[in-house]
Design a protein around this motif. Structure first.
Motif, PDB file in Angstrom:
ATOM      1  N   SER A  84       0.825  -1.206   0.000  1.00  0.00           N
ATOM      2  CA  SER A  84       0.000   0.000   0.000  1.00  0.00           C
ATOM      3  C   SER A  84       0.862   1.260   0.000  1.00  0.00           C
ATOM      4  O   SER A  84       2.058   1.214   0.302  1.00  0.00           O
ATOM      5  N   TYR A  85       0.202   2.359  -0.333  1.00  0.00           N
ATOM      6  CA  TYR A  85       0.765   3.701  -0.195  1.00  0.00           C
ATOM      7  C   TYR A  85      -0.241   4.535   0.588  1.00  0.00           C
ATOM      8  O   TYR A  85      -1.455   4.374   0.431  1.00  0.00           O
ATOM      9  N   VAL A  86       0.300   5.434   1.434  1.00  0.00           N
ATOM     10  CA  VAL A  86      -0.532   6.213   2.350  1.00  0.00           C
ATOM     11  C   VAL A  86      -0.448   7.686   1.990  1.00  0.00           C
ATOM     12  O   VAL A  86       0.654   8.247   1.858  1.00  0.00           O
ATOM     13  N   LEU A  87      -1.609   8.314   1.836  1.00  0.00           N
ATOM     14  CA  LEU A  87      -1.698   9.758   1.633  1.00  0.00           C
ATOM     15  C   LEU A  87      -1.817  10.423   2.997  1.00  0.00           C
ATOM     16  O   LEU A  87      -2.774  10.170   3.738  1.00  0.00           O
ATOM     17  N   THR A  88      -0.858  11.277   3.316  1.00  0.00           N
ATOM     18  CA  THR A  88      -0.876  12.013   4.579  1.00  0.00           C
ATOM     19  C   THR A  88      -1.151  13.481   4.282  1.00  0.00           C
ATOM     20  O   THR A  88      -0.327  14.160   3.648  1.00  0.00           O
ATOM     21  N   PRO A  89      -2.295  13.999   4.727  1.00  0.00           N
ATOM     22  CA  PRO A  89      -2.618  15.405   4.475  1.00  0.00           C
ATOM     23  C   PRO A  89      -2.028  16.299   5.556  1.00  0.00           C
ATOM     24  O   PRO A  89      -1.713  15.844   6.662  1.00  0.00           O
ATOM     25  N   GLU A  90      -1.893  17.571   5.243  1.00  0.00           N
ATOM     26  CA  GLU A  90      -1.498  18.534   6.274  1.00  0.00           C
ATOM     27  C   GLU A  90      -2.666  18.859   7.190  1.00  0.00           C
ATOM     28  O   GLU A  90      -2.474  19.238   8.341  1.00  0.00           O
ATOM     29  N   GLY A  91      -3.885  18.747   6.666  1.00  0.00           N
ATOM     30  CA  GLY A  91      -5.061  18.946   7.505  1.00  0.00           C
ATOM     31  C   GLY A  91      -5.390  20.386   7.804  1.00  0.00           C
ATOM     32  O   GLY A  91      -6.057  20.690   8.792  1.00  0.00           O
ATOM     33  N   LYS A  92      -4.955  21.301   6.945  1.00  0.00           N
ATOM     34  CA  LYS A  92      -5.314  22.709   7.117  1.00  0.00           C
ATOM     35  C   LYS A  92      -6.721  22.946   6.568  1.00  0.00           C
ATOM     36  O   LYS A  92      -7.286  22.088   5.892  1.00  0.00           O
ATOM     37  N   PRO A  93      -7.315  24.119   6.833  1.00  0.00           N
ATOM     38  CA  PRO A  93      -8.694  24.335   6.390  1.00  0.00           C
ATOM     39  C   PRO A  93      -8.859  24.233   4.883  1.00  0.00           C
ATOM     40  O   PRO A  93      -7.995  24.662   4.112  1.00  0.00           O
ATOM     41  N   VAL A  94      -9.981  23.658   4.479  1.00  0.00           N
ATOM     42  CA  VAL A  94     -10.386  23.704   3.078  1.00  0.00           C
ATOM     43  C   VAL A  94     -11.252  24.949   2.903  1.00  0.00           C
ATOM     44  O   VAL A  94     -11.162  25.886   3.695  1.00  0.00           O
ATOM     45  N   LEU A  95     -12.103  24.992   1.877  1.00  0.00           N
ATOM     46  CA  LEU A  95     -12.856  26.202   1.569  1.00  0.00           C
ATOM     47  C   LEU A  95     -13.680  26.652   2.767  1.00  0.00           C
ATOM     48  O   LEU A  95     -14.483  25.894   3.318  1.00  0.00           O
ATOM     49  N   LEU A  96     -13.494  27.910   3.163  1.00  0.00           N
ATOM     50  CA  LEU A  96     -14.153  28.441   4.362  1.00  0.00           C
ATOM     51  C   LEU A  96     -15.453  29.174   4.062  1.00  0.00           C
ATOM     52  O   LEU A  96     -16.174  29.528   4.993  1.00  0.00           O
ATOM     53  N   ALA A  97     -15.756  29.415   2.810  1.00  0.00           N
ATOM     54  CA  ALA A  97     -17.010  30.092   2.467  1.00  0.00           C
ATOM     55  C   ALA A  97     -18.209  29.249   2.905  1.00  0.00           C
ATOM     56  O   ALA A  97     -18.115  28.029   3.057  1.00  0.00           O
ATOM     57  N   GLN A  98     -19.329  29.900   3.111  1.00  0.00           N
ATOM     58  CA  GLN A  98     -20.539  29.211   3.536  1.00  0.00           C
ATOM     59  C   GLN A  98     -20.937  28.136   2.515  1.00  0.00           C
ATOM     60  O   GLN A  98     -20.772  28.322   1.301  1.00  0.00           O
ATOM     61  N   PRO A  99     -21.461  26.994   2.976  1.00  0.00           N
ATOM     62  CA  PRO A  99     -21.790  25.891   2.055  1.00  0.00           C
ATOM     63  C   PRO A  99     -22.763  26.269   0.943  1.00  0.00           C
ATOM     64  O   PRO A  99     -22.708  25.684  -0.144  1.00  0.00           O
TER      65      PRO A  99
END
Length: 675
Positions: A526-541
């Motif tokens: 396997s290979y593992v994707l490790t994200p930084e985990g910073k905010p994604v889009l902050l605009a209202q849904p």
């Protein structure tokens, strides 16, 4: 380029990408691009009224290529009729000289093709002749409209009366009293123009009131503006006397145990195909195709002048065509191989972008190290990495895209953001949504969000994906003292389940495993994707930008491979309709178990500008990592030799020699404190 770096210690080599045009995924060559233009003209699709908005390789289905079938060599083209505004999507067959596909792009259901470079000239002409614009400038003390730098920007898609179906740009101005003045320091605020590019009219000029134009200079590019340059730096010399450790076979690069094909596209920029790692005499596939498929810069100023500022730098501006020609000793240091990239302009003329891609290797610190008390041995190995990069300038910002391959099988991507922040005037209203950088000068809060498209191929077979979280295990008979830790795996079985958020509190990662291949201990490779985990889009849904950039509202989407699913925000992004791209791709909720898996990973920066970001912003970075997990049977770098330097660290019982050596080279100075 204002670059005074010495090149005496650097080596430059150049190649042209696309000269190996016979391979299925090879970049379109200069000859092929010329052939596409000839076919378009022969089919009355390219004439004085038509422009090429985009042209790139129409990549074949990976299953067809894997099966060894002959696949046609085709180009994807988006055309714009500048007289009528009609746009079309075509597929051009290079062998037969025919149009394999020719369909209209509906401005209501789809959107508009990317902005043309020549349309910026149209904007300057129209705005320069508009009396409403001239009157607004005069009210701000500017008598000559030619001293205003105009930023013609993508309009977005808003419920504004009369805009539906029109090809639009919105225009902001910055004062540039002399050709040498950095205009971003002098925003002309409270003023915006709307331009219809098809009818060539200024639809509206909105003037919300005169605001003072900031006057402090931002001319960092003029020597001495902010004081004399420092004189304390000693040279850092990087030499590879025997040349680099990588080699080329056409567009395929081999380095250490890695191999991959380098590609380029005027929309996505750098593309890596067929990334594999040699293990026990065979190349094991890891990633079929990797690229940064979209980039979004949403701004957070909701005022009447800037509420629409949301830029898809990839889909709206084609960042791949905005590439810098890199300069040896400044952008890249050491022993450098540059790749020149051929592209076609709007009229089908082929040009070569020189030094577009930089390839080099560099030291990356310690790979592994141990001093063993029982054997008396001390060993250390150096890590190094292959760097494949390019830089683009999109208006005020500059972005570097860096792919790193490491000796131990790790892959990293890093985005580098620099350049100039987009400026505004600072007042009581904007203080809620912007930072003051200089007297009266503001920079709105915003984000830089990137979406990587990772077409995985771990050991080139069917795959599965698990979400892995870590945590403390509950107290029980096996864990009486509560010290045990563990992890949980959650199988993502369908595309709807594959839409995920990162969670740093549980160190969340995503593991792509082969459904058939196992290592010597019987565990799936396997290979593992490790994200930084910073905010994604902050605009209202329910905001307009969230509806058009739904991909950016999650850290991860996983889809079953489909050759027609190329871009996370859809094929047509400029003034795009809502819910295009990934929301449409996952609507059928296809199974992920045993599929060819595509990971779409959104990551980026949330930027609250600092005074240190003005007048030019130091590089800020973001990215992600792909790391092998049970992919190899043991550490794959046990064969890395010790560095061929005067280092006694690979020998036994050399403490005295090391001490004598270091004392000889260290200058010891008296100290007034105790260490």
């Amino acid at each position: 380029m204002n670059c005074s770096c010495s090149t005496s210690d650097h080596v430059q080599r150049s190649r042209r990408l696309g000269d190996e045009s016979g391979a299925p995924y090879a970049t379109l060559s200069a000859d092929e691009l010329q052939r596409v233009a000839e076919i378009l003209r022969a089919n009355d699709a390219l004439d004085e009224a038509h422009r090429i908005a985009y042209i790139g390789l129409d990549e074949p289905d990976r299953a067809e290529v894997a099966a060894g079938r002959s696949v046609p060599r085709r180009a994807r083209v988006q055309l714009l009729d500048v007289d009528s505004g009609r746009a079309r999507a075509l597929s051009v067959d290079l062998a037969s000289g025919t149009l394999a596909k020719d369909v209209d792009i509906d401005p209501d259901l789809d959107g508009q093709v990317p902005l043309l470079q020549e349309e910026h000239g149209i904007i300057r002409e129209l705005i320069g002749a508009d009396e409403r614009w001239a009157t607004a400038l005069a009210a701000r003390g500017i008598d000559d409209p030619r001293t205003v730098a105009l930023a013609g920007l993508s309009a977005g898609r808003f419920p504004i009366e009369g805009e539906q179906g029109r090809r639009l740009a919105r225009v902001l101005g910055h004062h540039q009293p002399t050709p040498q003045t950095m205009p971003w320091a002098h925003p002309i605020d409270g003023l915006v123009a709307y331009v219809d590019l098809a009818s060539r009219t200024v639809v509206d000029v909105i003037d919300t009131g005169v605001m003072p134009i900031p006057q402090e200079t931002g001319d960092y590019h003029v020597p001495g503006t902010f004081g004399p340059e420092r004189t304390t730096q000693k040279p850092i010399v990087i030499r590879q006397p025997e040349g680099p450790s990588f080699s080329f076979d056409g567009d395929v690069i081999s380095w250490e145990k890695w191999s991959l094909r380098v590609g380029y596209d005027m929309r996505e920029g750098l593309i890596l195909h067929g990334i594999g790692f040699e293990d026990d005499g065979r190349v094991r596939p890891i990633v079929h195709r990797a690229s940064i498929a979209e980039m979004l810069v949403p701004y957070g100023d909701p005022g009447p002048v800037r509420f629409w500022q949301n830029y898809f730098d990839t889909g709206e501006y084609l960042l791949g065509r905005l590439v810098n020609s890199l300069e040896l000793g400044c952008d890249c240091v050491g022993d450098i191989t540059y790749l020149d990239v051929p592209i076609a302009d709007a009229r089908g003329n082929v040009k070569v972008l020189p030094n577009a891609i930089c390839i080099h290797e560099e030291d990356a610190g310690v790979l592994w190290k141990h001093t063993e008390q029982f054997t008396g041995s001390s060993d250390v190995r150096r890590q190094r990495r292959l760097v494949i990069s390019f830089f683009v300038t999109v208006g005020n910002y500059d972005y570097g895209f860096y792919w790193y391959l490491y000796l131990d099988g790790k892959i990293e991507f890093e985005a580098k953001a620099t350049g100039l922040v987009f400026t505004a005037a600072y007042d009581e209203r904007t203080s809620r949504f912007a930072s003051e950088l200089a007297p009266g000068l503001a920079a709105p809060y915003h984000q830089h969000l990137f979406c990587a498209r990772l077409d995985m191929a771990v050991d080139d077979g069917p795959a599965v994906i698990d979400e892995v979280d870590v945590g403390a295990l509950p107290v029980d008979d096996d864990n009486l003292h509560g010290s045990a830790i563990g992890f949980t795996k959650t199988r993502l079985r369908s595309e709807q389940e594959g839409r995920r958020r990162a969670n740093a509190t549980v160190d969340r990662t995503w593991r792509v495993s082969s459904a058939t291949a196992k290592n010597r201990l019987g565990r799936p490779t396997s290979y593992v994707l490790t994200p930084e985990g910073k905010p994604v889009l902050l605009a209202q849904p329910d905001s307009v930008i969230a509806s058009r950039a739904r991909f950016a509202t999650s850290d991860l989407w996983v889809t079953a491979y489909d050759p027609d699913e190329r871009y996370p925000a859809g094929d047509v992004v400029n003034q795009s309709a809502p819910e295009q791209g990934l929301p449409a791709f996952v609507a059928d909720d296809a199974s992920l178990d045993g599929a060819d898996l595509v990971l779409w990973h959104t990551f980026g920066l949330t930027h609250f500008p600092r005074t240190e970001d003005w007048p030019i912003m130091p590089v800020d970075t973001c990215g992600f990592t792909l790391k092998p997990h049970d992919f190899f049977d043991r550490n794959p770098t046990l064969d890395v030799p010790a560095s061929p330097t005067a280092c006694a660290c690979a020998h036994e019982d050399t403490g005295a020699a090391r001490t004598e050596h270091h004392l000889h080279h260290l200058s010891v100075r008296p100290s007034s404190h105790h260490g």
